[in-house]
Design a protein around this motif. Structure first.
Motif, mmCIF file in Angstrom:
data_model
loop_
_atom_site.group_PDB
_atom_site.id
_atom_site.type_symbol
_atom_site.label_atom_id
_atom_site.label_comp_id
_atom_site.label_asym_id
_atom_site.label_seq_id
_atom_site.Cartn_x
_atom_site.Cartn_y
_atom_site.Cartn_z
ATOM 1 N N GLU A 211 0.827 -1.210 0.000
ATOM 2 C CA GLU A 211 0.000 0.000 0.000
ATOM 3 C C GLU A 211 0.860 1.258 0.000
ATOM 4 O O GLU A 211 0.537 2.253 -0.643
ATOM 5 N N TYR A 212 1.972 1.195 0.721
ATOM 6 C CA TYR A 212 2.844 2.359 0.845
ATOM 7 C C TYR A 212 3.426 2.765 -0.513
ATOM 8 O O TYR A 212 3.593 3.961 -0.786
ATOM 9 N N GLY A 216 3.984 6.668 -4.232
ATOM 10 C CA GLY A 216 4.972 7.143 -5.192
ATOM 11 C C GLY A 216 6.417 6.963 -4.776
ATOM 12 O O GLY A 216 7.318 7.450 -5.463
ATOM 13 N N VAL A 217 6.678 6.258 -3.673
ATOM 14 C CA VAL A 217 8.042 6.033 -3.207
ATOM 15 C C VAL A 217 8.454 4.595 -3.542
ATOM 16 O O VAL A 217 7.713 3.650 -3.266
ATOM 17 N N GLU A 218 9.624 4.442 -4.130
ATOM 18 C CA GLU A 218 10.154 3.112 -4.428
ATOM 19 C C GLU A 218 10.644 2.469 -3.128
ATOM 20 O O GLU A 218 11.383 3.092 -2.360
ATOM 21 N N ALA A 251 10.113 13.805 3.881
ATOM 22 C CA ALA A 251 11.447 13.584 3.313
ATOM 23 C C ALA A 251 11.575 13.939 1.839
ATOM 24 O O ALA A 251 12.682 14.148 1.354
ATOM 25 N N GLN A 252 10.455 13.953 1.105
ATOM 26 C CA GLN A 252 10.505 14.145 -0.348
ATOM 27 C C GLN A 252 11.443 13.114 -0.985
ATOM 28 O O GLN A 252 12.235 13.419 -1.873
ATOM 29 N N ALA A 253 11.354 11.894 -0.512
ATOM 30 C CA ALA A 253 12.270 10.825 -0.944
ATOM 31 C C ALA A 253 11.774 10.135 -2.200
ATOM 32 O O ALA A 253 10.568 10.075 -2.466
ATOM 33 N N GLN A 254 12.714 9.604 -2.966
ATOM 34 C CA GLN A 254 12.411 8.774 -4.120
ATOM 35 C C GLN A 254 12.456 7.290 -3.767
ATOM 36 O O GLN A 254 11.721 6.491 -4.314
ATOM 37 N N ARG A 255 13.362 6.934 -2.845
ATOM 38 C CA ARG A 255 13.550 5.527 -2.480
ATOM 39 C C ARG A 255 13.638 5.402 -0.965
ATOM 40 O O ARG A 255 14.144 6.293 -0.285
#
Length: 321
Positions: A211-212, A216-218, A251-255
Motif C-alpha cells: 500500500e505504501y 509514489g516512493v520506491e 522527506a521528499q524521498a524517491q527511495r
C-alpha cells in the motif's frame, strides 16, 4: 562522573527496564562509556536482555558471552575494552551490565549500589509496565486523532460555513465528512491490527509496504523475521510504520529501504531514505520520533536516528529476542 546526578536520574525511573536505560544513557552522556547493554538474571540463572545496543555497535557480538562469564564467576570480567559487571545482592546476582568503556575511563564506584537501590523500590516493575502501556497507547491514539480525523473535520467545518452562503459547496462538505468517517474506520482497523493477528509481522509489513508504494516512493524490503510474541510484533510494526509515515510526509524521498534481520539473540532493523534529511541538533524531536523511542525502549532496545540535510535519514534499532 557526578554520581549525585546519576542518583537523581535513577530515582525517576518507573520500571526495571527504565532503570537500566537511564543508567546507560547517563554513563554515555558523561563520556564514561561508548555503549552498554543490560541483562536480568532469571530462573535457572538464565539471562534476559533488558537493554540492547544498536545495529552498528561493536559490543553486540560479544555481549552475551561476557555476561554469562561474569554470571558464572560472580565477579567483574574485562576483555579488550569491554567490561561485564555483575550486580550482586548478597550471594545472588540480580543483573549484569556489559559496557564498552571510553579510552581512559573507569566505572563509577557508586554505580552498583545506586542501581541496587533503584531496583529495590517497592512496586517498581508493575507500576512501570502499567504506566508505560497506558501512556503510550494514549499518545498514539491522540496523534492519530489530531493529525488525521481532526484535520479532516476542521476542513469539513470550514466548507460548511462557506456553504451557508454558497449552497453549491454542500457536495464538497459531504465529501470531506466522508473522508473523516473513512479515517475513523482506518484508525479502528489499525487499533485492532487484524493483519498482525492473522498473518504475523512479516506478512503484515509486506501488505503495508504494498500500500505504501502507492504513495509514489520506491521501496526495497528485506524481511528476515523470526516468530515473536504478539506484543513485540505490534511495537515493531508501529515503529516501522511511523518511520515510513515520516518519510512520506517530510522527506521528499524517491527511495526507501526497510530491513529487519536476526543476529544471534537479537533483532535489528533499519528504515533509510534518500530524502532531504534534517539537522537533528536544530530540529526538535517530534511526537512520532518520541513514540518510536518509547516503543523500542519498552522492548529493552535502543533506537538511533541519523540524518544530514540533503543526505537522507536513517532510523536504526535493535531489540533483544
Amino acid at each position: 562522573m557526578d554520581c549525585t546526578r546519576l542518583a537523581e536520574v535513577l530515582s525517576e525511573a518507573r520500571g526495571r527496564q527504565e532503570v537500566f536505560r537511564r543508567a546507560l544513557t547517563a554513563l554515555e552522556e558523561a563520556g564514561v562509556i561508548r555503549c552498554g547493554e543490560a541483562y536480568w538474571v532469571g530462573e535457572s540463572l538464565s539471562l534476559l536482555q533488558m537493554q540492547a545496543c544498536r545495529a552498528n555497535c561493536s559490543l553486540a557480538p560479544w555481549s552475551r558471552a561476557l555476561a554469562e562469564e561474569a554470571l558464572r564467576q560472580g565477579t567483574r570480567v574485562e576483555r579488550d575494552g569491554f567490561v561485564a559487571l555483575p550486580l550482586r545482592q548478597g550471594s545472588r546476582t540480580l543483573a549484569v551490565l556489559v559496557l564498552k568503556l571510553e579510552l581512559g575511563q573507569k566505572i563509577p564506584e557508586a554505580l552498583p549500589a545506586l542501581l541496587l537501590l533503584a531496583l529495590r523500590r517497592p512496586g517498581l516493575e508493575l507500576s512501570g509496565r502499567l504506566l508505560w502501556a497506558q501512556e503510550e497507547e494514549r499518545r498514539r491514539v491522540g496523534r492519530e486523532l489530531h493529525d488525521g480525523v481532526g484535520s479532516l473535520l476542521t476542513a469539513a467545518l470550514l466548507t460548511l460555513k462557506v456553504a451557508e452562503r454558497r449552497p453549491e459547496q454542500l457536495a464538497e462538505a459531504r465529501r470531506r465528512v466522508a473522508e473523516a468517517l473513512e479515517e475513523v474506520r482506518r484508525l479502528s482497523r489499525e487499533l485492532r491490527m487484524p493483519l498482525l493477528d492473522d498473518l504475523g509481522l512479516k506478512e503484515a509489513l509486506k501488505r503495508y509496504l504494498e500500500e505504501y508504494r502507492k504513495g509514489g516512493v520506491e521501496v526495497e524490503a528485506h524481511l528476515e523475521i523470526p516468530p515473536l510474541p504478539k506484543e513485540k510484533e505490534v511495537a515493531l510494526f508501529r515503529v516501522v510504520q511511523e518511520a515510513l509515515t515520516n518519510t512520506l510526509r517530510h522527506a521528499q524521498a524517491q527511495r526507501v529501504q526497510v530491513r529487519l534481520w536476526r543476529e544471534g539473540d537479537r533483532l535489528f532493523g533499519v528504515v533509510a531514505d534518500d530524502g532531504v534529511g534534517f539537522d537533528p541538533e536544530k530540529t526538535p524531536a517530534s511526537v512520532g520520533m518520541l513514540g518510536m523511542q518509547e516503543r523500542i525502549q519498552g522492548l529493552g532496545g535502543s533506537l538511533l536516528v541519523h540524518s544530514v540535510p540533503g543526505q537522507g535519514t536513517r532510523v536504526e534499532f535493535g531489540v533483544p529476542l
